[in-house]
Structure formats: C-alpha cells, structure tokens
Design a protein around this motif. Sequence first.
Motif, PDB file in Angstrom:
ATOM      1  N   GLY A   1     -28.167 -17.867 -46.802  1.00 38.55           N
ATOM      2  CA  GLY A   1     -29.127 -18.372 -47.784  1.00 38.55           C
ATOM      3  C   GLY A   1     -29.638 -17.256 -48.676  1.00 38.55           C
ATOM      4  O   GLY A   1     -30.516 -16.499 -48.290  1.00 38.55           O
ATOM      5  N   LEU A   2     -29.081 -17.164 -49.851  1.00 41.70           N
ATOM      6  CA  LEU A   2     -29.510 -16.120 -50.780  1.00 41.70           C
ATOM      7  C   LEU A   2     -30.132 -16.775 -52.003  1.00 41.70           C
ATOM      8  O   LEU A   2     -29.779 -17.888 -52.356  1.00 41.70           O
ATOM      9  CB  LEU A   2     -28.308 -15.268 -51.205  1.00 41.70           C
ATOM     10  CG  LEU A   2     -27.685 -14.414 -50.090  1.00 41.70           C
ATOM     11  CD1 LEU A   2     -26.448 -13.720 -50.596  1.00 41.70           C
ATOM     12  CD2 LEU A   2     -28.699 -13.406 -49.562  1.00 41.70           C
TER      13      LEU A   2
ATOM     14  N   LYS B   1     -28.754 -17.217 -36.038  1.00 43.07           N
ATOM     15  CA  LYS B   1     -30.181 -16.876 -35.961  1.00 43.07           C
ATOM     16  C   LYS B   1     -30.889 -17.832 -35.009  1.00 43.07           C
ATOM     17  O   LYS B   1     -30.598 -19.023 -35.047  1.00 43.07           O
ATOM     18  CB  LYS B   1     -30.838 -17.057 -37.339  1.00 43.07           C
ATOM     19  CG  LYS B   1     -30.639 -15.910 -38.307  1.00 43.07           C
ATOM     20  CD  LYS B   1     -31.433 -16.258 -39.543  1.00 43.07           C
ATOM     21  CE  LYS B   1     -31.166 -15.294 -40.689  1.00 43.07           C
ATOM     22  NZ  LYS B   1     -31.876 -15.703 -41.902  1.00 43.07           N
ATOM     23  N   PRO B   2     -31.809 -17.453 -34.215  1.00 41.50           N
ATOM     24  CA  PRO B   2     -32.230 -16.064 -34.023  1.00 41.50           C
ATOM     25  C   PRO B   2     -31.262 -15.348 -33.081  1.00 41.50           C
ATOM     26  O   PRO B   2     -30.683 -15.983 -32.214  1.00 41.50           O
ATOM     27  CB  PRO B   2     -33.610 -16.215 -33.376  1.00 41.50           C
ATOM     28  CG  PRO B   2     -33.777 -17.644 -33.009  1.00 41.50           C
ATOM     29  CD  PRO B   2     -32.631 -18.420 -33.516  1.00 41.50           C
ATOM     30  N   PHE B   3     -31.111 -14.054 -33.252  1.00 38.02           N
ATOM     31  CA  PHE B   3     -30.118 -13.331 -32.449  1.00 38.02           C
ATOM     32  C   PHE B   3     -30.739 -12.059 -31.875  1.00 38.02           C
ATOM     33  O   PHE B   3     -31.710 -11.524 -32.429  1.00 38.02           O
ATOM     34  CB  PHE B   3     -28.917 -12.973 -33.306  1.00 38.02           C
ATOM     35  CG  PHE B   3     -29.297 -12.200 -34.543  1.00 38.02           C
ATOM     36  CD1 PHE B   3     -29.396 -10.809 -34.515  1.00 38.02           C
ATOM     37  CD2 PHE B   3     -29.582 -12.864 -35.725  1.00 38.02           C
ATOM     38  CE1 PHE B   3     -29.759 -10.114 -35.660  1.00 38.02           C
ATOM     39  CE2 PHE B   3     -29.945 -12.168 -36.862  1.00 38.02           C
ATOM     40  CZ  PHE B   3     -30.042 -10.800 -36.839  1.00 38.02           C
TER      41      PHE B   3
ATOM     42  N   LEU C   1     -38.913 -16.585 -36.114  1.00 37.04           N
ATOM     43  CA  LEU C   1     -38.300 -16.476 -34.793  1.00 37.04           C
ATOM     44  C   LEU C   1     -37.218 -15.408 -34.786  1.00 37.04           C
ATOM     45  O   LEU C   1     -37.117 -14.619 -33.848  1.00 37.04           O
ATOM     46  CB  LEU C   1     -37.694 -17.819 -34.396  1.00 37.04           C
ATOM     47  CG  LEU C   1     -38.624 -18.781 -33.660  1.00 37.04           C
ATOM     48  CD1 LEU C   1     -37.910 -20.092 -33.406  1.00 37.04           C
ATOM     49  CD2 LEU C   1     -39.074 -18.147 -32.341  1.00 37.04           C
ATOM     50  N   ALA C   2     -36.396 -15.391 -35.837  1.00 33.36           N
ATOM     51  CA  ALA C   2     -35.316 -14.413 -35.917  1.00 33.36           C
ATOM     52  C   ALA C   2     -35.891 -13.009 -35.951  1.00 33.36           C
ATOM     53  O   ALA C   2     -35.373 -12.094 -35.294  1.00 33.36           O
ATOM     54  CB  ALA C   2     -34.462 -14.675 -37.149  1.00 33.36           C
TER      55      ALA C   2
ATOM     56  N   THR D   1     -37.258 -12.195 -32.357  1.00 34.62           N
ATOM     57  CA  THR D   1     -36.169 -11.934 -31.418  1.00 34.62           C
ATOM     58  C   THR D   1     -35.472 -10.620 -31.743  1.00 34.62           C
ATOM     59  O   THR D   1     -35.207  -9.802 -30.855  1.00 34.62           O
ATOM     60  CB  THR D   1     -35.132 -13.075 -31.483  1.00 34.62           C
ATOM     61  OG1 THR D   1     -35.826 -14.309 -31.564  1.00 34.62           O
ATOM     62  CG2 THR D   1     -34.226 -13.064 -30.282  1.00 34.62           C
ATOM     63  N   GLY D   2     -35.161 -10.464 -33.017  1.00 34.44           N
ATOM     64  CA  GLY D   2     -34.448  -9.264 -33.440  1.00 34.44           C
ATOM     65  C   GLY D   2     -35.248  -8.014 -33.135  1.00 34.44           C
ATOM     66  O   GLY D   2     -34.712  -7.031 -32.595  1.00 34.44           O
TER      67      GLY D   2
ATOM     68  N   LYS E   1     -37.323 -20.701 -38.382  1.00 35.88           N
ATOM     69  CA  LYS E   1     -36.334 -19.765 -37.864  1.00 35.88           C
ATOM     70  C   LYS E   1     -36.530 -18.341 -38.327  1.00 35.88           C
ATOM     71  O   LYS E   1     -36.230 -17.404 -37.587  1.00 35.88           O
ATOM     72  CB  LYS E   1     -34.937 -20.257 -38.245  1.00 35.88           C
ATOM     73  CG  LYS E   1     -34.461 -21.225 -37.196  1.00 35.88           C
ATOM     74  CD  LYS E   1     -33.030 -21.570 -37.325  1.00 35.88           C
ATOM     75  CE  LYS E   1     -32.667 -22.528 -36.212  1.00 35.88           C
ATOM     76  NZ  LYS E   1     -31.731 -23.529 -36.675  1.00 35.88           N
TER      77      LYS E   1
ATOM     78  N   ALA F   1     -28.192 -19.976 -39.723  1.00 36.11           N
ATOM     79  CA  ALA F   1     -28.956 -20.837 -38.829  1.00 36.11           C
ATOM     80  C   ALA F   1     -28.043 -21.955 -38.353  1.00 36.11           C
ATOM     81  O   ALA F   1     -27.051 -22.262 -39.000  1.00 36.11           O
ATOM     82  CB  ALA F   1     -30.158 -21.401 -39.566  1.00 36.11           C
ATOM     83  N   ARG F   2     -28.396 -22.590 -37.247  1.00 40.99           N
ATOM     84  CA  ARG F   2     -27.481 -23.555 -36.659  1.00 40.99           C
ATOM     85  C   ARG F   2     -27.291 -24.781 -37.562  1.00 40.99           C
ATOM     86  O   ARG F   2     -26.239 -25.395 -37.553  1.00 40.99           O
ATOM     87  CB  ARG F   2     -27.960 -23.989 -35.281  1.00 40.99           C
ATOM     88  CG  ARG F   2     -26.925 -24.832 -34.560  1.00 40.99           C
ATOM     89  CD  ARG F   2     -27.291 -25.111 -33.123  1.00 40.99           C
ATOM     90  NE  ARG F   2     -27.276 -23.902 -32.305  1.00 40.99           N
ATOM     91  CZ  ARG F   2     -28.330 -23.468 -31.611  1.00 40.99           C
ATOM     92  NH1 ARG F   2     -29.459 -24.124 -31.650  1.00 40.99           N
ATOM     93  NH2 ARG F   2     -28.263 -22.375 -30.887  1.00 40.99           N
ATOM     94  N   ASP F   3     -28.290 -25.117 -38.349  1.00 44.42           N
ATOM     95  CA  ASP F   3     -28.145 -26.309 -39.183  1.00 44.42           C
ATOM     96  C   ASP F   3     -27.236 -26.054 -40.381  1.00 44.42           C
ATOM     97  O   ASP F   3     -27.061 -26.914 -41.214  1.00 44.42           O
ATOM     98  CB  ASP F   3     -29.517 -26.801 -39.639  1.00 44.42           C
ATOM     99  CG  ASP F   3     -30.287 -25.723 -40.371  1.00 44.42           C
ATOM    100  OD1 ASP F   3     -30.486 -24.650 -39.788  1.00 44.42           O
ATOM    101  OD2 ASP F   3     -30.666 -25.951 -41.536  1.00 44.42           O
ATOM    102  N   ARG F   4     -26.688 -24.870 -40.475  1.00 44.07           N
ATOM    103  CA  ARG F   4     -25.761 -24.606 -41.590  1.00 44.07           C
ATOM    104  C   ARG F   4     -24.349 -24.449 -41.074  1.00 44.07           C
ATOM    105  O   ARG F   4     -23.564 -23.669 -41.591  1.00 44.07           O
ATOM    106  CB  ARG F   4     -26.206 -23.364 -42.334  1.00 44.07           C
ATOM    107  CG  ARG F   4     -27.559 -23.578 -42.939  1.00 44.07           C
ATOM    108  CD  ARG F   4     -27.870 -22.484 -43.902  1.00 44.07           C
ATOM    109  NE  ARG F   4     -29.059 -22.847 -44.630  1.00 44.07           N
ATOM    110  CZ  ARG F   4     -29.128 -22.805 -45.935  1.00 44.07           C
ATOM    111  NH1 ARG F   4     -28.086 -22.445 -46.631  1.00 44.07           N
ATOM    112  NH2 ARG F   4     -30.242 -23.130 -46.536  1.00 44.07           N
TER     113      ARG F   4
ATOM    114  N   SER G   1     -36.641 -25.970 -41.046  1.00 49.52           N
ATOM    115  CA  SER G   1     -35.847 -25.141 -40.146  1.00 49.52           C
ATOM    116  C   SER G   1     -35.894 -23.687 -40.594  1.00 49.52           C
ATOM    117  O   SER G   1     -36.002 -22.778 -39.778  1.00 49.52           O
ATOM    118  CB  SER G   1     -34.430 -25.687 -40.083  1.00 49.52           C
ATOM    119  OG  SER G   1     -33.512 -24.767 -40.570  1.00 49.52           O
TER     120      SER G   1
ATOM    121  N   ASP H   1     -34.587 -22.134 -50.477  1.00 45.34           N
ATOM    122  CA  ASP H   1     -34.343 -20.927 -49.709  1.00 45.34           C
ATOM    123  C   ASP H   1     -34.634 -19.715 -50.582  1.00 45.34           C
ATOM    124  O   ASP H   1     -34.590 -19.765 -51.789  1.00 45.34           O
ATOM    125  CB  ASP H   1     -32.887 -20.904 -49.263  1.00 45.34           C
ATOM    126  CG  ASP H   1     -32.778 -20.246 -47.915  1.00 45.34           C
ATOM    127  OD1 ASP H   1     -33.661 -19.412 -47.598  1.00 45.34           O
ATOM    128  OD2 ASP H   1     -31.849 -20.574 -47.189  1.00 45.34           O
ATOM    129  N   GLY H   2     -34.933 -18.636 -49.984  1.00 42.36           N
ATOM    130  CA  GLY H   2     -35.100 -17.390 -50.725  1.00 42.36           C
ATOM    131  C   GLY H   2     -36.265 -17.422 -51.679  1.00 42.36           C
ATOM    132  O   GLY H   2     -36.127 -17.320 -52.875  1.00 42.36           O
TER     133      GLY H   2
END
Lengths: 230, 894
Positions: free
Chosen positions: A56-57, A103-105, B680-681, B684-685, B677, A82-85, B673, B842-843
């Motif tokens: 996502g940019l 993500k998340p990782f 969260l990312a 976690t990271g 996320k 992300a999983r939804d992509r 989402s 996004d972004g």
Amino acid sequence: MSLDRILVVDDEPQIQRFLKPALNAAGYEVVEAATGAEALKAVATAAPDVVILDLGLPDMDGKEVVAQLRGWSDIPIIILSARDRESEKIASLDLGADDYVEKPFGIGELTARIRTALRRKNKESAVATHFTIDGLDIDTQRRIVSREGAAIKLTPKEYDLLVLLSRHAGRVVTHKMLLTSVWGPAHGEDLHYLRVFIGQLRQKIERNPAEPVIIRTEPGVGYRFAESAN
Amino acid sequence: MAGNGQEQNKRPDPDALLALAEKDRRGKLTIFLGAAPGVGKTYAMLQRARRLRDAGTDIIVGLVETHGRSETASLLEGLDILPRREIEYRGRVLHEFDLDAALARRPAVIIVDELAHSNPEGSLHPKRHQDIDDLLDAGIDVWTALNIQHVESLSDLVTQITGVTIRERVPDSVLSRADEMLLVDLPPAELIDRLKEGKVYLPESANRAVDRFFRIGNLTALRELALRRTADRVDDQIVDYLKQNAIEGPWASGERLIVCVGADPLSEIVVRAASRLASGLNAPWVAVHVERTDREQDDAVAMRQLEKVLRLAEELGGEVKRIAGNDYVTEILRFAAEEHATQIVIGSSPKQSWAFWRRGSLQDALTARASGLALHVVTSDKETVRRRKPFPRLDLASVRMNVLIGVATVAAASLVGEAIDRVIHLPNLSIIFLMGVLVAAIYGGLTSALLASGLSTLAYNFLFIEPRYTLTVAEPYEVFALVAYLGAAVLTGSLAARSREQAKAARSRAIAMQALYDFSRKLSGTANVEEVLWAAVTQLQSGLKKNVLLLLPVDGDLKTLAAWPPDTEPGVADLTAARWAHEKREHAGRGTGTLPNSHFHFRPLMSPHGVVGVCGVELAEDNLNPTDERMLTAILDQTAVAIDRARLSQESVDQAARLEGERYRDALLSSISHDLKTPLATITGAVSSLREFGDRMQPESRDDLLQSIEQESDRLSRFVANLLDMSRIESGALKFTHDWVDVADVVRTAVERARKYFPGRGIETGLASDLPLIEADSVLLGQVLFNLLDNAVKYGGTEPINVYARRDGEAVIISVTDLGKGIPPEELERVFEKFYRRGKSDGRAPGTGLGLSIARGFVEAMGGTIKAESPALKKRGTRITMRFPVKAPVRSDA
C-alpha cells in the motif's frame, strides 16, 4: 566486505522507525523510500541488494512497482502485506516478486527472508546440481533422487516439480508458477493437478508425509521448499 | 429434384425428422374415419380398445355415445369410463366430456368419440378437436371417430352431393396431424339395411333429412370420398417414410400454390378448392389478400368476411399472407415470384366480373402477364353462393348532406350562369356547370358529383339550350354537346371524388402513423415499467376506442397493472384466458379458439427475451378490423420491448447500487484493517527487534523502539475505544450523565491531555470569562474536544491550534481552529460521515475516520450542534464550531 544494502519502501513512518534500527543491528545498511517513485529511483541510484516493499503506497500500486522493477532489474523483492490483500500479494509474486512477509511480522522472520533472498542473488549464476535436505538427495545431473542411498522412483512430472521447488529453496513458489512451468501455460488455473502431484511427491520423499518438512504449504499462495543446511 | 446436388438429397430431410421428433413428444392421434353415421366406427374403436386393455395398456373411455345400442354398450363393460361433466346450458343439463379430469387422470390412451362435436358455450374450447389437441399436448394418445362429411375441405362437395349443409366441420389440419387413420367401411347397401333395422341412431329432428341423406347414390359418393381421403393419407405416409429414410424418389411435387382471396363468399369456395388441389399435389399453399393502399378500409361486414376466409385457409392447412399494394395483378405476380409459386388459384363468378370491366378481368390480366405459372380459375354458379350483398348501411344524415351539396352547387352554377348570360353572351356556359360538378365532388364525394353531373346537364339544357326554358333541344349538334358534357362531368366528377377519397385515406393513415410515432417517442422517454404501461394503455384506448387491460406477472401470477378505464377489472373467465395467453404464448379469449366466452381478447406481449405480460382488449364482436389489428400489433410490439428495456435498466440501476455498496464495504474493511494492523505491525516488529538485536543496538535506538511501542499501543487503544464509542452511538446504547458542566474546565483538561499526546504542537486557548454552566456530560464533552484537537493536529499543518469558548446569547460556542489546508466546501458536511477521511484509503495521515463522526454523535446526544467551516482564517484552515444551548440551572437556593 561492504554491508548488504536494503531498500525499505513503506509510507508508514512508524514501520520505518523500527525497521531501520533493527536491520542496522542485524548488520544491514538501510535505505528508505516512502513512495513508489522514490523506490524506483532508489533502486537505480542506491544499488540496494534487496527491496522490502509495502503493497500500500500513496502514489502507486505495489504491484506496479514490482512490474516496473522487473522490467530492468533482477533485484530480490520481498513484499510486506496484510492478510486481506491476499490476491495482490499473489499477483505481485506472479509478477516476479521473490517472497512475502505478512504483517504483523517478527523481525526474525523478515531477516530470514532477507538472507534467503541474498543467497539467491549471490549464487544466481551457479545452479547447484546437487542438493541435500533432511536426508533427501537430489542429483540433477544424473537425474537421481534418493534417500539414505535408496533411489526413489519419481514420474517425470513429479521430478520436474521437485527440481523446480528445490531450485527456489527457501522461497515461496506460487501455484501459477508451478503449474505453468510444469504443465504448461494453458494449465495455470488447474490447481487440482498440483494438489494431487504434491501429495504424491510428499508420499515419496518426506520422512513423515503427514507432517511434511521438505515441501511446505503456503496457504492460498503456493509451496515453499525447505532451506538446506549447507 | 434429380438435378440438384446428390449429396444433399441422400441425407434425410431434417424437417421431416424434426416433425417426427415433435410427434414423439406428443400423444398419438388415431382417427376412425367413416363414410356416414352407422358404419360402426364406435364399435370398431371399442373392440380394438378391449384388445389393448387385455394386453395391459392403460386405456380409458373419455366419452362414447352408445345411442342406446346394446351391441356397443356391451363392449363398454369392463372398460374404465371417465365420469362426464355436468353443465347447465340454457336450462338443460348437458353431460359433456371432462377435459380437466382426463388431463389429471393421464391415461396412456383415451377414447373421445365424435371429433366434430361442438362444445357448449362456456367451455374452455368451442370445439372438441381443440380439447383433443390439449390431450395430445399432454402426451396422451387419443382415439376418436369422424364421418367424412365433417371434413372442412370437403364440405362444399358434400353439400353438392347430398344437398345437406354441414355445420360441424373439422379443419383438415386436424386430419393431417393424425398419426393413424383407420377407415371403417361398410357397403352402402348394408348400411341402408342396418338403417332399416333401426341399428343406426339418428336424432329425431333429423328424420326429414335422413331420407335425403341415406340414398345409395349419396352414400356411394361419400364412401368414395372417405376411401380417397384414406388413400391420400397412405400416399403422404409413404412420402414421409421416403423422406425420413432418405430414399430418393419423385416424392415432392415441388409445386407451390398461391390462392388469391378477397372479402367475398366466393373466396371460401376458392380456398376449399385450392386446399383439395394442394393436398392432391402434396404441395404447400398460401392464401394471399391484397389490401389496396389507395383506398380507405373496407366496411366492417367485408372485413369480417375476409377474416372468415383467411381463418378458413389457416384451418385447411394453408398459410395466410396479407400484402399491401395498389395494383392487384402486379402485387400478386411479385408475391408469386417471391414465394416461388408454380400455380395460382383465383375465383371467378359472373357477378364479380363487372368489377373488373374497367381494366379487364383479373383472369385475363394474369394470363397476359404471368409466365411459367399455371392458373386455376374456380367458378361457381351464383345459385349456391348467393351472396347476401351487404347493403351498405347508409348514414341518412350524410346522404342528405351529399344530395344537398349536389343540388346546391348546380343551383349556384345556374344562378352564376344566368347572371353572366345577362351581361355578356358566352357560348360555353357549360364550363360554369363543370366547375360546379368539381366543387360538389371535392366537398361531397362521388354521390354529390354524380348527382351534380346529372342535374347540371338538365339545368344547362333547360336554361341555356335553345329553345330555352324547355328540356327540348332544337339543334341536333346541341344533343351531341349535351352528351359530351355529361360524359365530361361524370368523368371529372368521379376523378375528383376519387382523389378526395385518396387524400382522406392518406390523411387517416398519416394520423395513425403520427400516433404510433408519438407513442414510440413517449416510450423512449420512459424508464420505468409503470410509465410504459400507462402510456400503452392510454394509447391503445385512444386508438382502438375499447377497454384495455395490461397484465404482468407479479410473484408468479398475472396482475392487472394498468387498465383503461382505470377501474376495469377482468372476470374469472377473463383471467383464465389471460393466463392461457401468457403460458402458451398464444392469442386467447374472445375471437379465438380458447375461452371465446371471455369478454376480452388477450395477446401475449412478446419481447426478444420472452413473454413479458398480456394485453386484453374488450371486444364487442369477434374480430378486430385490419386497421385496429395493425395498430394493436404495432403498439404491443413496442410496449413489450419498452417493458423489457425498462426492466433491464431498473436491473442495471439495482446492480450499480449493489456494486457501490460493495465497494463502500470493501473500502471500509480495508480502512479498518489498515488502522488496526499498522500499529500492531509496529509493535510486533519493534518487540521482536529488541529481543533479537537489542544487545547490539545503541541505547538511543532501543529507547526509540520502546517509545514507538508505547505510542502505537496508545493509538491502537484509542482506535478500539473509538470503534466502541461508535457502536454505542449506533446501537443507541449511549448513556451520559446530565450534569452542570464548566466549559472552561473541560477545555483546559482536554487541551492538557492533547499537549501530552502531541508534544511540540502549539495549542492556544481563549476562554471568555462569562461562560455559563451548560447541561452536558463532562467526560463525553472532553472526549469530543480531544477528538477535534486530534483531528486538527493531523490535518492542521504546523501552526498553533486555537480553542475558543464564548457565550453567544442563549448559547455557548466552543470552536477549534487550525491553519492547515482546509476542507473543500463540498466536503464540509461529509467530514462528519463515518470512516470518512480525506485522501485515499491508504498512505495518508494515520487516523480512524471516526473522530468527527463520534464528535457529532456525542454533541447531538447532548443537545448541541456541530459544524465545520473552511477556510477559517486568512484563506486557509478549518474551524469546527459546537453550540450548546444555555438553560438556567435550577438553583438550590431558589
């Protein structure tokens, strides 16, 4: 020896904020880019060894970045998604991205992928003719697959599938890629072929086919051949 | 045929095979054909039925008349007999064949005697052969019996032979569809013996006819007809067999007949003759009627006659075509060429010939111009076909008018002539009268013109020919002039009258065309089904001057969706006919073979995608005249297509709305989402980085990672809190405590909290000193303010944010102003929508898209209002203003 240079393409500052110190600590040099255009420019000018690309940019689609990069560069690309992509992720892999991290990782997962990608890049020219994993020997020169000295009889399709996966050891290979290279471009969607053949292959090569370790399933994406110890 | 491609001829004829397959799905029809009553058809049928039943076939007797004969009755014993239906008809109870029961019972074979029987009024079909058709359609085999005299194409012959007029007739098409035809034969002498022994049942009333009918000569002739008919059929079967099995042979005659018909009884005879001729030749035939475009429509009587003729042609298995044209002979010949006809059948009667004297008889013209065509002329003695010439119903008023015009013009011409004659002597005063005739022709038509011609001849003679004021003529040459004048007057008068008729016809056609054109334009502008229906109903009503209904299927049943007059409702019988028309895609109701006792004539509305509904027209008589027919067809075609189109466009609108909804949901999901996320990312990271490489990191880096974990956790918890708030607002579960709140206090607390969250952002406050207490919930109000500040930080650029609170009359106003880019005017209201965020999904600046919508929810719940303004200051920035009413607090000391 100079440090491997990693280009991180993500528009979220907080992601960049933790990736940079983490990757530095892991022994990599980090170059940052927040947009697709910046990323393309950075690959051309900063000569990174690996690209970590968020899908996502703000300025363009991540897929588009992969497609453009693959037009002139063979640099390893690891997708962050992300999983939804899901579908975008698979499309990017089919377009030529090397791997993905969801993500998340954890940072460990990411550095493992980076290492695999770098290895691929470094021994690109010399294709291994001999491969050993979990007691399984693959000799592509003599076309012999054996476990602990005992030869395993594979059908030509099973053999092709195994060799293709092993050549990409440690990396994900999408269903489509497997299907088109083993069965031909017309069978890109015939997933059931693949499921049947992978099942048969596991029966023959895995120590415990119920818990495969050599050929791992990447749900919805493809398969990943375990990385050899050597 | 032999000369054609061998390959093709060797292959079985696909049409023949198709017909065979079609037959396989239908039940099989077996007809027991006899020459006359009493030959033993029913007997033969029942005997055969017993054999079949003994062999185990499910055969039942649907209806058999034993006429009290014991021989026949005994055969019925042991056979399954379907109970009859009782019908009250004109005070009598009739026992009729029960079609519904037969269809429900579904035997393999059913016997239904007397194919030519007519059902009483009120039955589903007027004729028994139509009932039988339904049985066959349902896949039931039917056995029936028929006497040769009832065959439609033979009825003229039978009448000629026996002198008895046959009323109950069966179309030849029914016979040709029979799968099997059995001739039950009895020599005439034996039949007469049986008759004498009383073994032949005849109705009492027919006694008088019996003697005439049952003569050896008659019976022999009828027997011959029956034998020949059966033999023809055998021929047909052989040809069918040859075709199906691709056996070459001279089976097809390659002949094709066209029959010219008009609105006269002679045409019926011609059609029957042609049908016999065609079946003898085994050739297809077409009945064609040429409608003259240069004339107005024929009168209603002629129209009905024409319909009758055309229907007869259809029943006899011919095709029917109407063509339009001016020149009869040219049109016929062109049509013959198009149809590749080889033979033309026309009728000719002494009576008719006068009609053609002007351009010679049709027969002569065709002979002169047709090449390669055989011409059959069917003549008829006018005795048998006395045409009751329908005396044109004269409109007395219009006759009087025509006479008046004729007389008046002549009178005027006489006066003018006299006047001119007084002044100067003109030798050609007849010109004046001729003008009068023309005027009469133009205004009064042919009648006036002819009347004026005659009268003016007399007047001219009387007034101006020597000796004047007598009707005698002195000079012989004057007689000649007078006759010449009369001729000229009649000729010009009739010419003028004809051109007037043509103009009138053209005008009425133009009006009809214009109406259709207007209608189609009206339809093209309507997008929904209802409008289409109303347009169609009003158009039909104004065009046909009849009550109309439009029925469309709603939840599986037909409903009247439009009618004119609007309260028109179909009866039960009408609805049954409408359903029939809808299901079978056929015409039904009045004027058709199905439920003709309905008041309405129903037609299915057929669009390219199938049947879309049914139109009913209330008819006073059985037929529509061709003009109405044409109009009805044209309107219904257009209506069906328009309904179809309207439905499709409705569907595409629905589809678009669904797609829009889906897109919105997708955007929402991806937005939520993403918001969940990203923090969260980061957490976690950062945590995994610290664990993995913490010891290798600089202390500042470690600290930064820990800080980012803290901030992202915070962000996550705020987002979750926002989501919870939103769902509380949406579910109506929002509870707040009414309290007297010090606005300044709440603002200060919120600003302090924001400063902690967003260090480095300047937030300035300006609080009036006379702020009253407002009735609100201090926690919710604080949350609202924080959300507004959060928003201002995100979108407000780098300059300080201002928070003001002041009193404005009976209200307190609190505003938060930033100096960012501002909001475009069209989005000022949308910013309060749920999950609305400026920029794409996004972004962009991290945010939930919930802050402002929660703020609005809270403020409104507390009785206040909130709105956004932009630009706020110096052409930039955004100001969000809240307004709370001030109520006097209840004083504790009051």
